[in-house]
Enzyme design. Structure first.
Site, PDB file in Angstrom:
ATOM      1  CE1 TYR A  26      11.782  18.861  -3.914  1.00 36.20           C
ATOM      2  CE2 TYR A  26       9.933  20.280  -4.516  1.00 36.20           C
ATOM      3  CZ  TYR A  26      10.912  20.045  -3.235  1.00 36.20           C
ATOM      4  OH  TYR A  26      10.924  20.260  -2.130  1.00 36.20           O
ATOM      5  CG  ASP A  27      15.116  15.599  -7.008  1.00 33.64           C
ATOM      6  OD1 ASP A  27      15.172  13.983  -7.239  1.00 33.64           O
ATOM      7  OD2 ASP A  27      14.767  16.057  -5.661  1.00 33.64           O
TER       8      ASP A  27
ATOM      9  CD  GLU B 212     -10.989  14.800  12.325  1.00 39.86           C
ATOM     10  OE1 GLU B 212     -11.814  15.698  12.681  1.00 39.86           O
ATOM     11  OE2 GLU B 212      -9.853  14.770  11.781  1.00 39.86           O
TER      12      GLU B 212
ATOM     13  CG  LEU C  88     -10.238  11.358  21.423  1.00 41.23           C
ATOM     14  CD1 LEU C  88     -10.170  11.054  20.089  1.00 41.23           C
ATOM     15  CD2 LEU C  88     -11.006  12.624  21.980  1.00 41.23           C
TER      16      LEU C  88
ATOM     17  CE  LYS D 220      -8.241   7.766  18.633  1.00 42.32           C
ATOM     18  NZ  LYS D 220      -7.046   7.070  18.614  1.00 42.32           N
TER      19      LYS D 220
ATOM     20  CD  GLU E  57      -2.005   9.865  15.194  1.00 41.89           C
ATOM     21  OE1 GLU E  57      -2.762  10.693  15.615  1.00 41.89           O
ATOM     22  OE2 GLU E  57      -1.867   8.638  15.673  1.00 41.89           O
TER      23      GLU E  57
ATOM     24  CB  ALA F 156      13.261  14.299 -13.111  1.00 39.98           C
TER      25      ALA F 156
END
Ligand SMILES: Cc1c[n+]2nc(N)[nH]c2nc1OC(C)C
Length: 324
Positions: free
Chosen positions: A35-36, A114, A82, A116, A174, A33
């Site tokens: 933020y808006d 990490e 990859l 994928k 991604e 709220a």
């Protein structure tokens, strides 16, 4: 009017900060709220003083003009795929090949691991800290220009943060849709009789290829950075993990599960551990990306025709498709 400029500048700073904390750090400060309210106030001030509107204002995320198609964009550096590893032996063989070329022992090589993410790979280009272009991977050499759609993702900064702004930055990563957002989207689609997606990857790719950015803006998409394909000035003899930490300070989300590991055995353990918690992540992954950490070694090892020598993807067996 300096008073007005002061309020507009203040609102933009507060909204950008709140956006970063919510979408990148997962530590929201403003309520939705709040933020808006600030966003509406900024929209009103900009509407009353159009000369103040700038493309990197938080009010400019969702463009109106639906595209009548996407332009073709040639990637300055190809977005290659990859090589795959399927078991511990493959991982050890990858580490051995790297060690041989680096003329050292495999147990001395520092790797990063990490998840994928199973989503849609995209590339974002920032010039003087401002987002100028966003494209899909396409065939790796040429993608589709979807800048107006990528601008609607709150996890995509419209301008880079902080004081060390690079002249040029091309981030690759991604775009994913979490299970919760995917199920809610398909629930709505069934009710409205619109397209139901088979899995989160298709839902993410399909949402990015909407001709109308206002539709993309309604989709629960997140951008997770995993590489800086171009960075000027560069970071010299840094490592991938340091580069990812820098991307976070510039305003991007990058994998919370990223680990620096020495030697292949530790990498095998990481892959087993992540595999054990795969179903609790809340988003789809299809493996682990294992990279040589030192950027200098990455440059030395280079790429074979279609994939880097310095990275491989450990893949899990395909999961049964989500029944919709
Ligand atoms: C294709 C790709 C995909 N992914 N996904 C992650 N997490 N890192 C990563 N790196 C990639 O390529 C780099 C090794 C260049």
């Amino acid at each position: 009017d300096p008073q007005l400029l002061e309020e507009v500048t203040q609102l933009r700073a507060e909204l950008d900060e709140a956006n970063y904390r919510y979408y990148v750090l997962d530590e929201p400060t403003l309520t939705d709220a709040d933020y808006d309210r600030r966003l509406q106030r900024l929209k009103q001030l900009e509407a009353e003083n159009p000369s103040l509107i700038s493309p990197d204002s938080p009010t400019q995320r969702v463009g109106a003009a639906p595209a009548d198609g996407f332009p073709s964009v040639a990637h300055a550096i190809p977005m290659l795929s990859l090589d795959n590893a399927f078991n511990a032996e493959d991982i050890i063989a990858f580490a051995q090949r790297v060690a041989e070329r680096l003329e050292c022992e495999a147990d001395e090589v520092e790797f990063t691991c990490e998840p994928k993410l199973d989503g849609a790979a995209v590339s974002l280009v920032y010039e003087q800290g401002v987002l100028v272009s966003g494209a899909t991977r396409g065939d790796g050499r040429t993608g589709e220009g979807i800048t107006s759609n990528l601008r609607t993702l709150r996890s995509v900064p419209l301008k880079l943060m902080g004081k060390q702004i690079p002249e040029l930055l091309e981030v690759r990563g991604e775009v994913i849709m979490r299970h919760k957002g995917f199920e809610a989207l398909n629930e709505r689609a069934r009710e409205e009789g619109s397209k139901v997606f088979a899995n989160p990857r298709n839902a993410a790719a399909g949402s990015l290829r909407q001709l109308n950015p206002q539709i993309t803006a309604t989709r629960p998409l997140e951008f997770h950075a995993y590489q800086a394909a171009r960075l000027e000035p560069d970071m010299g003899d840094a490592t991938h993990s340091e580069l990812m930490a820098r991307l976070i300070t510039l305003g991007f989300r990058s994998s919370a599960e990223l680990k620096v590991l020495t030697g292949p055995q530790a990498v095998v353990e990481y892959c087993e551990q992540l595999g054990a918690k795969r179903d609790q992540l809340g988003y789809d992954i299809d493996g682990v990306v294992i990279k040589v950490n030192a950027l200098r070694y990455q440059r030395e090892l280079g790429f074979v025709a279609r994939a880097p020598r310095w990275a491989t993807a450990f893949k899990y067996p395909a999961q049964e498709e989500v029944t919709t």
